[in-house]
Structure formats: C-alpha cells, structure tokens
Design a protein around this motif. Sequence first.
Motif, PDB file in Angstrom:
ATOM      1  N   GLU A 129       0.812  -1.210   0.000  1.00 14.04           N
ATOM      2  CA  GLU A 129       0.000   0.000   0.000  1.00 14.04           C
ATOM      3  C   GLU A 129       0.853   1.270   0.000  1.00 14.04           C
ATOM      4  OE1 GLU A 129      -2.880   0.261   3.069  1.00 14.04           O
ATOM      5  OE2 GLU A 129      -3.627  -1.788   2.807  1.00 14.04           O
ATOM      6  N   GLY A 130       2.144   1.137   0.232  1.00 19.60           N
ATOM      7  CA  GLY A 130       3.004   2.313   0.301  1.00 19.60           C
ATOM      8  C   GLY A 130       3.109   2.910   1.693  1.00 19.60           C
ATOM      9  N   PHE A 132       4.958   2.079   4.101  1.00 20.59           N
ATOM     10  CA  PHE A 132       6.324   2.112   4.625  1.00 20.59           C
ATOM     11  C   PHE A 132       7.278   2.883   3.710  1.00 20.59           C
ATOM     12  CE2 PHE A 132       5.157  -2.394   6.209  1.00 20.59           C
ATOM     13  CZ  PHE A 132       4.365  -1.840   7.196  1.00 20.59           C
ATOM     14  N   ASP A 133       6.781   3.529   2.654  1.00 22.86           N
ATOM     15  CA  ASP A 133       7.650   4.197   1.690  1.00 22.86           C
ATOM     16  C   ASP A 133       8.499   5.268   2.378  1.00 22.86           C
ATOM     17  OD1 ASP A 133       6.568   2.616  -0.201  1.00 22.86           O
ATOM     18  OD2 ASP A 133       5.368   4.167  -1.184  1.00 22.86           O
ATOM     19  N   GLU A 134       9.759   5.315   2.018  1.00 25.61           N
ATOM     20  CA  GLU A 134      10.653   6.308   2.597  1.00 25.61           C
ATOM     21  C   GLU A 134      10.247   7.723   2.202  1.00 25.61           C
ATOM     22  OE1 GLU A 134      13.097   5.984   4.745  1.00 25.61           O
ATOM     23  OE2 GLU A 134      12.670   3.841   4.909  1.00 25.61           O
ATOM     24  N   GLY A 135       9.626   7.879   1.027  1.00 23.77           N
ATOM     25  CA  GLY A 135       9.254   9.208   0.556  1.00 23.77           C
ATOM     26  C   GLY A 135       8.215   9.893   1.426  1.00 23.77           C
ATOM     27  N   ARG A 136       7.437   9.138   2.207  1.00 25.12           N
ATOM     28  CA  ARG A 136       6.401   9.745   3.040  1.00 25.12           C
ATOM     29  C   ARG A 136       6.873   9.968   4.485  1.00 25.12           C
ATOM     30  NH1 ARG A 136       4.439   6.566   6.589  1.00 25.12           N
ATOM     31  NH2 ARG A 136       2.687   7.966   6.944  1.00 25.12           N
ATOM     32  N   LYS A 137       8.081   9.561   4.775  1.00 28.04           N
ATOM     33  CA  LYS A 137       8.596   9.747   6.141  1.00 28.04           C
ATOM     34  C   LYS A 137       9.155  11.161   6.301  1.00 28.04           C
ATOM     35  CE  LYS A 137       9.630   4.838   6.705  1.00 28.04           C
ATOM     36  NZ  LYS A 137       8.558   4.582   7.662  1.00 28.04           N
ATOM     37  N   ARG A 138       8.915  11.750   7.457  1.00 31.10           N
ATOM     38  CA  ARG A 138       9.320  13.131   7.707  1.00 31.10           C
ATOM     39  C   ARG A 138      10.523  13.182   8.638  1.00 31.10           C
ATOM     40  NH1 ARG A 138       3.510  13.850   9.957  1.00 31.10           N
ATOM     41  NH2 ARG A 138       4.249  11.817  10.647  1.00 31.10           N
ATOM     42  N   PRO A 139      11.390  14.191   8.462  1.00 30.10           N
ATOM     43  CA  PRO A 139      12.522  14.330   9.382  1.00 30.10           C
ATOM     44  C   PRO A 139      12.053  14.821  10.739  1.00 30.10           C
ATOM     45  CG  PRO A 139      12.450  16.197   7.870  1.00 30.10           C
ATOM     46  CD  PRO A 139      11.385  15.214   7.404  1.00 30.10           C
ATOM     47  N   THR A 248       9.404  -4.557  14.833  1.00 33.39           N
ATOM     48  CA  THR A 248       7.941  -4.600  14.819  1.00 33.39           C
ATOM     49  C   THR A 248       7.411  -3.841  13.612  1.00 33.39           C
ATOM     50  OG1 THR A 248       7.735  -2.601  16.166  1.00 33.39           O
ATOM     51  CG2 THR A 248       7.865  -4.721  17.336  1.00 33.39           C
ATOM     52  N   ILE A 249       6.129  -4.034  13.314  1.00 38.59           N
ATOM     53  CA  ILE A 249       5.495  -3.319  12.205  1.00 38.59           C
ATOM     54  C   ILE A 249       5.514  -1.819  12.450  1.00 38.59           C
ATOM     55  CG2 ILE A 249       3.312  -2.981  10.978  1.00 38.59           C
ATOM     56  CD1 ILE A 249       4.666  -5.572  10.242  1.00 38.59           C
ATOM     57  N   SER A 250       5.382  -1.406  13.703  1.00 39.71           N
ATOM     58  CA  SER A 250       5.406   0.025  14.004  1.00 39.71           C
ATOM     59  C   SER A 250       6.738   0.655  13.625  1.00 39.71           C
ATOM     60  CB  SER A 250       5.118   0.259  15.487  1.00 39.71           C
ATOM     61  OG  SER A 250       6.147  -0.292  16.292  1.00 39.71           O
ATOM     62  N   ASP A 251       7.827  -0.131  13.637  1.00 42.55           N
ATOM     63  CA  ASP A 251       9.121   0.397  13.219  1.00 42.55           C
ATOM     64  C   ASP A 251       9.097   0.812  11.754  1.00 42.55           C
ATOM     65  OD1 ASP A 251      10.139  -0.103  15.729  1.00 42.55           O
ATOM     66  OD2 ASP A 251      10.897  -2.081  15.204  1.00 42.55           O
ATOM     67  N   PHE A 252       8.408   0.025  10.915  1.00 40.76           N
ATOM     68  CA  PHE A 252       8.339   0.341   9.487  1.00 40.76           C
ATOM     69  C   PHE A 252       7.401   1.513   9.218  1.00 40.76           C
ATOM     70  CE2 PHE A 252       9.377  -4.218   9.716  1.00 40.76           C
ATOM     71  CZ  PHE A 252      10.554  -4.229   9.002  1.00 40.76           C
ATOM     72  N   ALA A 253       6.324   1.640  10.013  1.00 37.74           N
ATOM     73  CA  ALA A 253       5.338   2.698   9.777  1.00 37.74           C
ATOM     74  C   ALA A 253       5.803   4.045  10.302  1.00 37.74           C
ATOM     75  CB  ALA A 253       4.007   2.319  10.425  1.00 37.74           C
TER      76      ALA A 253
END
Length: 453
Positions: A129-130, A132-139, A248-253
């Motif tokens: 679904e995207g 975990f995509d790195e592009g949506r993670k914020r600094p 855990t899954i929360s680590d990826f999200a």
Amino acid sequence: MNQLNQSSQNKQQIFTVTRLNSAVRMILEQDLGLVWLTGELSNLAMPSSGHWYFSLKDMSAQVRCAMFKGNNRRVPFRPQDGMQVLVQARVSLYEPRGDYQLIIESMQPAGDGMLALRFEELKRRLGAEGLFDEGRKRPLPREPRAVGLVTSATGAALHDMLTVLERRAPDLPVFIYPTQVQGSAATAQIVSAIMLANRRAEVDVLIVGRGGGSLEDLWCFNEEAVARAIAGSAIPVVSAVGHEVDITISDFAADLRAPTPSAAAELVAPDRSARAQRLVHLRQRLTQAMSRHQVAARHGFVLLQKRLDHQDPKRRLEQQSQRLDELDRRLQQHLRDRLHQGERRLAGLAMRLQARSPEKLLAIGKRRHQLAEERLHALIAKRQDLARHRLAMLGARLDGISPLATLGRGYAIVRTPSGEVIRRASQVNAGQTLITTLAEGALRVRVDEVDNR
C-alpha cells in the motif's frame, strides 16, 4: 499400420530415467519456489556430516526433508522427534532414488512461527500500500519545543526516557500519554493516545514504544491499527519498541525507528555526542548490511551449486567463488565509502553548529536590537517635530477665528442676564440690564434708550 506407429513413436521425446528425474527436479524447484509449512518432526537423523534428515508429518501424510548444515546452524533450538515446527523450504527431488523431498531453509517452533507468518503477511500487505515508503517519512525537528511519550506510565522505558531527556535537555517540556503496552486492550489504547496527541497539538515529536519482552509481549506493536495510527499521525513519530534486535510493524510505519526507548530520547534531543553515536550506529548498520549481503551471497552460491546439471561442477564452483570474492570486495569498498561520507557529514554538522553558537547569535541579536532602538528614537523625534509643526499651524488657524481675537480689536459681546446674545436693538427694552463682555473683563449696564433705526 506398423510404419505409422513407428513414425509416431519417433516424433515423441524419449527420456532416460536420469534425465526424467533431473527435469522433474527442475520443474519442482522453479515452479513452486519457497513454501511455508508446519508439521511434526519424526525420524530425525543428525549424521557426522552436519546435515539433518527427517520427516514432517500431520494426521494424514508425511514428506521427507533435508536441512544442510549451512542452514541448520542458524536454528536457535535443538529439534527433537514429536516437536511441532514451522519451516521454509524448497520443493525438490532426490534424483538418485527419485524421491520427492523438501530442502529446509529455516526452522522455528510452530507457536512463534505462526506469529512470524502473521508479521510477514501484514508487512507485505501494508508495504504494498506504500505505508512504509521512505518518501512519506518526515525528518524529526532539530529543536523540538515539546516531546510526547506514548508508553506505560509504570514501565522502566518511561523512566529511562525521562532520565535521558533530563540529562540532555532539562528545559524541554515532556508530555506523557499513558497507555497499556501489552495485552488485549493495549492496541486500542495506543491508537487513542496517538490520536489524543494529534488533537492537542502540544508536541513536535512523539515517541511510541516500550521496553523489551517476548514476541507475544510486543505483539500490540505489530497490529494493523497501531501501524495505521502511526502512519496517519500529523506529528512525526519515533518507534522505540524493545531492544535493538526486536523489529515490529510500528518500526516500518514510523518516521524513524530507534533501537531502544533510551536511544529514541537521545534522537529527539540530539547534541554533539548524539551525532557521534549516530556515526557509530551507521557503522554498525553498515557492518550488519555487509554481513547480510555476505550471507545472501553464500546462500545464492549454495543454491546455484545444487542446481548444477550439465556444466562441470568444479568450473561452476570456481565461478561462484570468484563472484563471492567480488561481492565481498564491493561490500568492503561500500562500507569504507559510507564511513567516509559519515565522517564528512559529521564535520559539516560540527562547522554548522559552531557557526550557530549562542555567542554569535547573541552578538547578532544585540546589534539588531541596537539598530532597531536607534531607528525607533529617530522615528519618535521626527514624529514629535511633525506634531509640533501641525499644532502651531492649528493654533494659528484657531487664533484667526477665535472670538477673543475679535474682542481684542475693540468689539464686545452683549448678552441678557440669561445668556441670550443681543444682535438687534429690537431685542432690548429701555431700563433693561445687560452684560457686556470685553477682551478683558465684563460690564453690567442699564439701557436708558433704545434706537431701532
């Protein structure tokens, strides 16, 4: 008729037994690939070669299995007959006997294994679904105004994080959103705490996590609802669950994964020592990545070696050994390059930190304050001069139309005692008393005669 049968037979492919078994093995390995299955161990044999041979069975069937020592040395427990296990395997064929068998790649107890399967399935689905995509993670904010902690109010993790934050940033406000972090009610409470922090909007970064525990203890952080709440948070989230080896899954999200709750507190309040620790962490990650790549390369080499068919085994082995050496060299070079990049980045950050030292910022602030004060005094003086000039002009205009100026030229204002201004002689009767206002003082006069001409 005999000639027709002979011609038809010539058109059909004729196999030897060896060739047939080889073809069947290739079909099984290529079409089915890796499979997961669970079953009971039986007929377990561990010869001196280091390989394991056994059968997996259930109530109705069984299948022969082989697990070579390159794989079984990674099994964290001692298998025994009658044990329920979960395995990942390749479907294959033992050609000399034509026996269908499984080549086991990994093995784990069935209880943890089912949780691992659930973990992998949810990770795959959310990843597709995207989420975990790195592009949506914020600094993370460099200088957060406040930090929020979503964790147990009685756990050791809270104490560890507060201790680190107090040491590194004693003036940084900390908001605690207490929740259960284990058990059936934990999932809903964690989601509610994250939503509450977003509604209040009183922190710049959230740390969501707990201390270490078993896979079951940490399972609420592998739930889909928690992952979606973290991914949907408007506030950047740091996942800090368990120890460094716990994933855990929360680590990826999350926007960032911290190996421990204490490390998460270090990350949200960084200083020079934190940057140095970050470099050490990067070195460890690179080392681990190199180790994983080496294991994967060796694993691929073993697979290729087992699938040798018509080529000379010695030649294939030499080629794969050379390829393995090349991969190792490239990994070593990649590690050196990443370390150099990290050192250069650390030097750049140190220079930027020096340029933004409090002494320099204070001097700049004082100079700006001095210039602003000078401009304010000049503006006030200019406004005062303009006000005085305008007041003088208004005074002059007021003097020009003032009744007092008219009286000063010899005129007078005549009123009745009640204050009515006399403009015509017809307003006055003989013998009436009037009040005459002069430029200086006033007169009370009596009218002796009225002339209406």
